[in-house]
Design a protein around this motif. Structure first.
Motif, PDB file in Angstrom:
ATOM      1  N   ASP A  54     -22.028  -7.945  -7.853  1.00 27.47           N
ATOM      2  CA  ASP A  54     -22.023  -7.888  -6.389  1.00 27.47           C
ATOM      3  C   ASP A  54     -21.843  -6.427  -5.967  1.00 27.47           C
ATOM      4  O   ASP A  54     -20.831  -5.804  -6.310  1.00 27.47           O
ATOM      5  CB  ASP A  54     -20.878  -8.741  -5.831  1.00 27.47           C
ATOM      6  N   VAL A  55     -22.824  -5.903  -5.253  1.00 31.61           N
ATOM      7  CA  VAL A  55     -22.802  -4.497  -4.847  1.00 31.61           C
ATOM      8  C   VAL A  55     -21.622  -4.201  -3.931  1.00 31.61           C
ATOM      9  O   VAL A  55     -20.963  -3.154  -4.061  1.00 31.61           O
ATOM     10  CB  VAL A  55     -24.139  -4.104  -4.177  1.00 31.61           C
ATOM     11  N   LYS A  56     -21.328  -5.098  -3.010  1.00 29.11           N
ATOM     12  CA  LYS A  56     -20.210  -4.875  -2.082  1.00 29.11           C
ATOM     13  C   LYS A  56     -18.885  -4.801  -2.830  1.00 29.11           C
ATOM     14  O   LYS A  56     -18.032  -3.964  -2.520  1.00 29.11           O
ATOM     15  CB  LYS A  56     -20.176  -5.980  -1.027  1.00 29.11           C
ATOM     16  N   ALA A  59     -18.705  -1.472  -4.565  1.00 29.22           N
ATOM     17  CA  ALA A  59     -18.455  -0.374  -3.625  1.00 29.22           C
ATOM     18  C   ALA A  59     -16.979  -0.275  -3.249  1.00 29.22           C
ATOM     19  O   ALA A  59     -16.480   0.817  -2.948  1.00 29.22           O
ATOM     20  CB  ALA A  59     -19.303  -0.554  -2.370  1.00 29.22           C
ATOM     21  N   ARG A  78     -30.197  -0.165   1.521  1.00 33.49           N
ATOM     22  CA  ARG A  78     -29.074  -1.081   1.773  1.00 33.49           C
ATOM     23  C   ARG A  78     -27.970  -0.888   0.737  1.00 33.49           C
ATOM     24  O   ARG A  78     -26.780  -0.931   1.076  1.00 33.49           O
ATOM     25  CB  ARG A  78     -29.568  -2.524   1.787  1.00 33.49           C
ATOM     26  N   GLN A  79     -28.349  -0.704  -0.520  1.00 32.22           N
ATOM     27  CA  GLN A  79     -27.328  -0.488  -1.542  1.00 32.22           C
ATOM     28  C   GLN A  79     -26.602   0.832  -1.321  1.00 32.22           C
ATOM     29  O   GLN A  79     -25.369   0.894  -1.392  1.00 32.22           O
ATOM     30  CB  GLN A  79     -27.971  -0.523  -2.930  1.00 32.22           C
ATOM     31  N   THR A  82     -24.144   0.699   1.547  1.00 31.62           N
ATOM     32  CA  THR A  82     -22.960  -0.061   1.166  1.00 31.62           C
ATOM     33  C   THR A  82     -21.944   0.829   0.451  1.00 31.62           C
ATOM     34  O   THR A  82     -20.736   0.777   0.735  1.00 31.62           O
ATOM     35  CB  THR A  82     -23.349  -1.246   0.263  1.00 31.62           C
ATOM     36  N   PHE A  83     -22.413   1.672  -0.453  1.00 27.79           N
ATOM     37  CA  PHE A  83     -21.515   2.577  -1.175  1.00 27.79           C
ATOM     38  C   PHE A  83     -21.029   3.715  -0.278  1.00 27.79           C
ATOM     39  O   PHE A  83     -19.843   4.078  -0.301  1.00 27.79           O
ATOM     40  CB  PHE A  83     -22.213   3.150  -2.404  1.00 27.79           C
ATOM     41  N   GLU A  85     -20.569   3.756   2.885  1.00 27.60           N
ATOM     42  CA  GLU A  85     -19.580   3.261   3.852  1.00 27.60           C
ATOM     43  C   GLU A  85     -18.190   3.130   3.234  1.00 27.60           C
ATOM     44  O   GLU A  85     -17.186   3.111   3.953  1.00 27.60           O
ATOM     45  CB  GLU A  85     -20.031   1.914   4.417  1.00 27.60           C
ATOM     46  N   GLN A  86     -18.131   3.027   1.917  1.00 29.42           N
ATOM     47  CA  GLN A  86     -16.843   2.933   1.231  1.00 29.42           C
ATOM     48  C   GLN A  86     -16.411   4.270   0.639  1.00 29.42           C
ATOM     49  O   GLN A  86     -15.513   4.328  -0.207  1.00 29.42           O
ATOM     50  CB  GLN A  86     -16.912   1.862   0.132  1.00 29.42           C
TER      51      GLN A  86
END
Length: 333
Positions: A54-56, A59, A78-79, A82-83, A85-86
């Motif tokens: 799970d990518v989220k 991240a 999108r991937q 996601t990273f 943003e973290q």
């Protein structure tokens, strides 16, 4: 040590790890794959301690400082966001996105969270590209740039037999211009900036991607011609023509043997020793930027990546190549 995660477990990820581990500041700690078995198999092979499907979740992990993304192009934006943003630094395989709009969303996320985003385009960071830039003045005013990257795809025979693999699927934002044409275009942009106009033509395959193509780009005092193909092969070198001589580059990806052929007949050898695999130099650039608290490369800069993406978008438009990603834009923050 910079703790890296990788997204994707294909051959290019393996090549990146093999090259990056030559840097003492590189540490592979996490692997993402769609299946846990594949993630664990890959992690065990390369000594990573954490696996994710799970990518989220990946991240959010404190096991990584940065991530190398080598998934299909249509997943990059999108991937990466996601990273980003973290607060994770992102090195994203070329082409960095499917289109300009996706890249703009990625850049916005990087800037909002003050982290590094860099396109993993290796050929502009190797010593033999740097020597081209440093010696360009020796040929006086540049009048022409030519680059060819035509490589018969190992997957084209399957395509002709009716088995359309990912390399020829528009849903993954693939095709000749995206996969290998970019290697001709990115060095041009780094050296000479944005063209005033472009004229593109190509062969559209039944699957919806381009099999080959060419682009003529006009600059104020020069022109540029690039050719790319996944359905034919060429061994032509690249060339930069100036009024006092020309620079001959054996292989545009990555540049290998480099010479200046002066108008008076003299030849100057410029070839540099490249001690490490080509991908080592992109990892080195990325790691050094992180350690220096920099959020952008000066060579593979966000501005250069945007210019390249604009050329790719316009060329695809002229060739009649549209991806599903073009019709389903990412909603920016």
């Amino acid at each position: 040590m910079i703790k890296f995660g990788v997204v994707g477990t294909n051959w290019i990820t393996e090549a990146f790890i093999q090259a990056a581990k030559e840097n003492p500041d590189f540490s592979l700690t996490a692997v993402y794959s769609r299946t846990e078995d594949r993630a664990r198999e890959f992690a065990e092979k390369y000594g990573a301690t954490s696996v994710f499907t799970d990518v989220k979740e990946m991240a959010l992990s404190q096991e990584i400082d940065a991530v190398y993304i080598a998934s299909p192009t249509s997943f990059h934006a999108r991937q990466a966001i996601t990273f980003l943003e973290q607060g994770k630094h992102v090195l994203c395989e070329k082409p960095i996105a499917s289109n300009k709009q996706e890249l703009q969303a990625m850049i916005l996320a990087a800037k909002q969270h003050n982290v590094l985003l860099m396109e993993a385009l290796k050929s502009t960071l190797v010593p033999n590209f740097q020597v081209i830039s440093e010696n360009l003045h020796k040929i006086s005013k540049v009048r022409s740039y030519f680059a060819s990257y035509c490589q018969y795809s190992s997957r084209y025979d399957a395509y002709k037999d009716g088995n359309v693999l990912n390399a020829f699927k528009p849903e993954f934002s693939n095709g000749a211009i995206m996969d290998i044409g970019i290697y001709c275009i990115y060095p041009l942009v780094v050296l000479f900036g944005a063209p005033e106009s472009i004229q593109a033509t190509g062969i559209r395959l039944e699957s919806g991607v381009d099999g080959k193509g060419s682009i003529i780009m006009k600059y104020k005092d020069m022109d540029a011609v690039v050719m790319f193909s996944k359905i034919s092969h060429s061994s032509l070198p690249a060339e930069i023509q100036g009024e006092d001589g020309n620079i001959i580059i054996q292989n545009i990806n990555p540049p290998e043997k480099v010479e200046i052929h002066y108008r008076n007949g003299d030849i100057e050898e410029l070839t540099q020793s490249q001690e490490y695999p080509p991908m080592f130099y992109e990892a080195k650039e990325f790691i050094e930027l992180i350690k220096a608290s920099q959020v952008e490369s000066t060579t593979n800069s966000l501005a250069n990546s945007l210019l390249v993406m604009e050329i790719l978008d316009e060329a695809r438009k002229q060739m009649g190549i549209e991806f599903p990603a073009d019709r389903n834009p990412i909603v920016t923050l």
